[in-house]
Design a protein around this motif. Structure first.
Motif, PDB file in Angstrom:
ATOM      1  N   LYS A 199       0.792  -1.228  -0.068  1.00  0.00           N
ATOM      2  CA  LYS A 199      -0.094   0.079  -0.026  1.00  0.00           C
ATOM      3  C   LYS A 199       0.837   1.101   0.135  1.00  0.00           C
ATOM      4  N   PRO A 200       0.759   2.115  -1.019  1.00  0.00           N
ATOM      5  CA  PRO A 200       1.564   3.213  -1.083  1.00  0.00           C
ATOM      6  C   PRO A 200       1.652   4.496   0.202  1.00  0.00           C
ATOM      7  N   TYR A 201       0.255   4.451   0.567  1.00  0.00           N
ATOM      8  CA  TYR A 201       0.212   5.439   1.670  1.00  0.00           C
ATOM      9  C   TYR A 201       0.787   5.035   2.970  1.00  0.00           C
ATOM     10  N   THR A 202       0.569   3.611   3.067  1.00  0.00           N
ATOM     11  CA  THR A 202       1.325   2.997   4.406  1.00  0.00           C
ATOM     12  C   THR A 202       2.845   3.256   4.147  1.00  0.00           C
ATOM     13  N   ALA A 203       3.283   3.009   3.107  1.00  0.00           N
ATOM     14  CA  ALA A 203       4.940   3.340   2.760  1.00  0.00           C
ATOM     15  C   ALA A 203       5.148   4.638   2.998  1.00  0.00           C
ATOM     16  N   LEU A 204       4.615   5.557   2.828  1.00  0.00           N
ATOM     17  CA  LEU A 204       4.697   7.147   2.872  1.00  0.00           C
ATOM     18  C   LEU A 204       4.679   7.347   4.381  1.00  0.00           C
ATOM     19  N   GLN A 205       3.722   6.914   5.202  1.00  0.00           N
ATOM     20  CA  GLN A 205       3.467   7.111   6.543  1.00  0.00           C
ATOM     21  C   GLN A 205       4.769   6.556   7.174  1.00  0.00           C
ATOM     22  N   PHE A 206       5.200   5.198   6.781  1.00  0.00           N
ATOM     23  CA  PHE A 206       6.549   4.584   7.505  1.00  0.00           C
ATOM     24  C   PHE A 206       7.730   5.849   7.136  1.00  0.00           C
ATOM     25  N   ALA A 207       7.742   6.478   6.151  1.00  0.00           N
ATOM     26  CA  ALA A 207       8.896   7.606   6.064  1.00  0.00           C
ATOM     27  C   ALA A 207       8.772   8.390   6.849  1.00  0.00           C
ATOM     28  N   HIS A 208       7.172   9.288   7.178  1.00  0.00           N
ATOM     29  CA  HIS A 208       7.022   9.849   8.451  1.00  0.00           C
ATOM     30  C   HIS A 208       7.301   9.776   9.764  1.00  0.00           C
ATOM     31  N   GLN A 209       6.691   8.251  10.031  1.00  0.00           N
ATOM     32  CA  GLN A 209       6.712   7.932  11.429  1.00  0.00           C
ATOM     33  C   GLN A 209       7.747   6.638  11.932  1.00  0.00           C
ATOM     34  N   HIS A 210       8.533   6.251  11.070  1.00  0.00           N
ATOM     35  CA  HIS A 210       9.385   4.918  11.355  1.00  0.00           C
ATOM     36  C   HIS A 210       9.992   5.029  12.709  1.00  0.00           C
ATOM     37  N   GLU A 211      10.390   6.294  13.082  1.00  0.00           N
ATOM     38  CA  GLU A 211      11.164   6.545  14.527  1.00  0.00           C
ATOM     39  C   GLU A 211      10.262   6.101  15.535  1.00  0.00           C
ATOM     40  N   ASN A 212       9.009   6.155  15.626  1.00  0.00           N
ATOM     41  CA  ASN A 212       8.047   5.908  16.664  1.00  0.00           C
ATOM     42  C   ASN A 212       7.321   4.630  16.563  1.00  0.00           C
ATOM     43  N   LEU A 213       7.520   3.829  15.267  1.00  0.00           N
ATOM     44  CA  LEU A 213       6.723   2.632  15.151  1.00  0.00           C
ATOM     45  C   LEU A 213       7.459   1.341  15.832  1.00  0.00           C
ATOM     46  N   ARG A 214       6.680   0.818  16.906  1.00  0.00           N
ATOM     47  CA  ARG A 214       7.454  -0.291  17.562  1.00  0.00           C
ATOM     48  C   ARG A 214       7.669  -1.389  16.879  1.00  0.00           C
ATOM     49  N   PHE A 215       6.577  -1.548  15.878  1.00  0.00           N
ATOM     50  CA  PHE A 215       6.760  -2.911  15.227  1.00  0.00           C
ATOM     51  C   PHE A 215       7.840  -3.120  14.182  1.00  0.00           C
ATOM     52  N   LEU A 216       8.476  -2.023  13.769  1.00  0.00           N
ATOM     53  CA  LEU A 216       9.611  -2.064  12.919  1.00  0.00           C
ATOM     54  C   LEU A 216      10.883  -2.080  13.561  1.00  0.00           C
TER      55      LEU A 216
END
Length: 705
Positions: A199-216
């Motif tokens: 999903k392209p929008y999920t990928a874009l949100q990963f770029a914005h929020q990756h520092e705060n996402l615990r599942f990454l």
């Protein structure tokens, strides 16, 4: 539950999302934490028209998938992480029909994540009164999703929403809202390829929020950072261009589907009411009058049911002594378990009334006004306006209130709020205040209608709030931070309270008090009974020998006086008595004896334990033939040396002040540790609150004695 359809309720704050959750799930609710974080997770079960069960998850309210707080991060994590145990099969987007433009921003973001969506267009009754006309069919056709107009408060069309959920598509059918790939095409494509995201929008949100996402994983987060640098990705610029594109889409959508009648341009009633309710003078007068009425009602309305509960337990205890054979098990049941249980159940009426009033204030929209009015005062003492929410919540319980400080972005404001919120008198202190006030404050009317006990109770709550504000002012100069806090809040329109929701809240809070606090109280009551019944054999044998001596017996004027002194000395030589005696020198200046010392120690687990401890101690030291309520026992308590009452005006108010300020709640200390990720802050909090409690109660005792 594993095979149930998982439904996530998503929406802006104040859209009626929680109301819809209550309507769908009724009493079938559970409150826990999302895995790994202290954010509240409300889940409930719902039976659908097609016979299937649905697990409903009430996600935290948010205006956007770009988070401003830790609560809001959870929304994106649950929606984006398919391995999350509550990742939904279907999203029900709860939108306020009277403020659709703002609500649709979040919808477009959720829709672009390509999860099946249904829109619950809530507050349709309010929209109609505001002169807003929405073509629901046209809106549904343009979005490509089911749109169900409802009024959750009135229960209007909720059955149709359940029907829509039953037969919702298992695959996303919503139309695209904006061209997501156009925002950062190369970056989105590369993140999709490397992290295998479809999903392209999920990928874009990963770029914005990756520092705060615990599942990454750390490696995935680092790789996204490298990709950002490779393509010179600027998060704020990308977010701004995305938001502009979304509002262009929303404006075009609403121009074809929504019409605002001329009558809607008139001033709405809520704004007219707010001119009085939030007035800088009248607003505070109204607030304090409401507080006064609440505390008067807590005493006046609860008196009769509390008396009934007390009498019931006195009767049960007397019957148990009469029917059951004398022995250790009977004593354990009557003086340990029943005494502890009575200390829990007797306060159900007051707990229910307090939470009923809090629920009404929230339901009508008045609680938000209190927050708004207190903002300026909070800023003067160095707090953020958002600090008011956890501090008002502290009237109920400090634990969820401290967790709610995650909405405060400024570190200094958040830490000060965490440090002072436990000073606000919570519902756990209510039983202590009630029993002590009833002992020393006459149940008389002042000026014909003001109950003196209600005034005393209100005074204790006002003292706690003033103390919290003063301590915050001191801490403003001790905590160093350069960040500036801000306060943004939307005031909901005034509404009539939903009485079914008020009753549900009262039921849930009473159930929590009985089963959560009750378990601790009864467990400690049983342990305390053992400690108070047994002691070093040599000391107890010496007491028994003395009281069998005819010369010693002759000192007492009556058998009842002999029995009272005998049981008192046995308690004094018990293990509990030894503990109380050990700390008596430290607490004697406050007006407390060793029995109160035992209660101070046991109630470090939870403040509510105080009343259960008093019930157990005075049951153990009381004559079986004179079974009475804990209040009566405490009123009759005398110092063995002087014969004077143990609970005087000075000692009772000193004790109330001690409990008002002392940190006697292990749960609160635990949640402060979890929120601050350090034992430094809970230990500082425990030290300063205990010191403040000791000095304040010492001052009160010496002024009043």
């Amino acid at each position: 539950m594993n095979g149930d359809l998982k439904i996530a309720l998503v929406g802006n704050p104040n859209t009626g999302k929680s109301t819809l959750f209550n309507v769908l799930t009724g009493l079938n609710q559970k409150v826990g934490n999302f895995p790994g974080v202290t954010v509240d997770k409300k889940t409930g079960s719902c039976r659908l028209p097609n016979g299937k069960n649905a697990l409903v998850i009430d996600l935290p309210g948010t205006y956007s998938l770009y988070p401003k707080s830790k609560d809001e991060i959870i929304v994106f994590e649950v929606l984006a992480d398919q391995r999350n145990p509550v990742h939904p099969d279907l999203v029900v987007m709860v939108a306020d029909a009277s403020n659709l433009k703002r609500n649709l921003l979040l919808y477009t973001q959720v829709a672009d994540m390509k999860i099946p969506v249904i829109i619950a267009l809530n507050m349709m009754d309010q929209a109609r009164r505001s002169g807003i006309s929405i073509d629901v069919d046209a809106l549904s056709a343009k979005l490509g999703v089911q749109v169900v107009p409802i009024s959750a408060r009135q229960g209007e069309n909720v059955a149709a929403l359940k029907e829509a959920i039953s037969y919702a598509s298992a695959i996303p059918v919503q139309n695209d809202t904006i061209e997501v790939e156009a925002i950062a095409p190369d970056l989105i494509c590369k993140i999709q390829d490397e992290l295998q995201i479809d999903k392209p929008y999920t990928a874009l949100q990963f770029a914005h929020q990756h520092e705060n996402l615990r599942f990454l994983t750390p490696a995935q987060s680092d790789r996204i950072e490298e990709i950002e640098q490779e393509f010179s990705f600027h998060s704020q610029k990308a977010q701004a261009s995305e938001t502009i594109a979304r509002y262009q889409y929303i404006n075009e959508l609403l121009s074809d589907t929504m019409r605002v009648l001329p009558s809607a341009e008139k001033e709405i009633p809520s704004n007219r009411i707010d001119k009085v309710i939030t007035h800088r003078v009248w607003g505070f007068i109204i607030f304090f009058v409401l507080l006064f009425l609440i505390f008067q009602s807590i005493f006046a309305w609860s008196e009769y049911p509390m008396s009934l509960i007390e009498e019931l337990f006195v009767w049960i205890t007397a019957m148990a002594h009469r029917i059951l054979p004398a022995g250790i098990l009977t004593d354990l049941l009557t003086d340990g378990i029943l005494a502890g249980l009575s200390g829990v159940l007797v306060f159900i009426p007051q707990i229910a009334i307090l939470f009923g009033f809090i629920s009404i204030l929230e339901d009508t929209g008045y609680m938000a006004r209190i927050t708004f009015m207190m903002d300026k005062i909070m800023r003067r003492v160095g707090l953020n306006g958002k600090s008011v929410v956890p501090m008002i919540g502290g009237l109920a319980c400090a634990v969820p209130s401290i967790m709610s400080t995650r909405n405060i972005e400024n570190w200094k404001d958040r830490m000060i709020t965490i440090m002072v919120t436990p000073l606000v008198s919570c519902s756990a202190r209510l039983p202590i205040y009630t029993v002590l006030i009833s002992l020393v404050v006459p149940d008389r009317k002042v000026a014909g209608f003001l109950n003196m006990q209600g005034l005393a109770l209100m005074g204790m709550y006002v003292i706690s709030i003033v103390a919290a504000v003063l301590v915050a002012w001191v801490m403003k100069y001790l905590f160093k931070a350069r960040e500036k806090g801000y306060f943004i809040m939307e005031l909901p329109v005034y509404r009539m309270p939903r009485w079914d929701n008020v009753l549900l809240t009262m039921y849930e809070k009473v159930k929590t008090f009985v089963f959560e606090a009750g378990k601790v109280i009864i467990a400690i009551s049983v342990i305390l009974w053992v400690l108070a019944t047994y002691g070093p054999p040599s000391k107890r044998a010496e007491v028994e020998r003395r009281y069998q001596s005819p010369e010693y017996i002759a000192r007492f004027s009556s058998p009842s006086e002999l029995e009272l002194h005998h049981s008192s000395e046995l308690l004094e030589t018990s293990y509990a008595g030894m503990i109380g005696k050990a700390i008596e020198p430290a607490i004697k200046p406050l007006g407390y004896d060793w029995k109160i010392g035992i209660a101070l120690i046991t109630s470090f687990a939870a403040r509510e334990v105080f009343v259960g401890t008093m019930a157990t101690i005075y049951s153990v030291s009381n004559d079986e033939q004179h079974v009475s309520s804990v209040t009566t026992k405490m009123k009759e308590a005398r110092h063995p040396d002087t014969g004077l009452p143990v609970f005087t005006v000075a000692s009772a108010f000193s004790l109330m002040i001690f409990y008002a300020f002392a940190m006697q709640c292990m749960s609160t200390l635990a949640v402060v540790y979890r929120e601050t990720k350090s034992w430094k802050w809970p230990l500082i909090q425990f030290a300063y609150m205990t010191g403040l409690a000791y000095l304040a109660s010492l001052l009160v005792y010496n002024l009043l004695k």
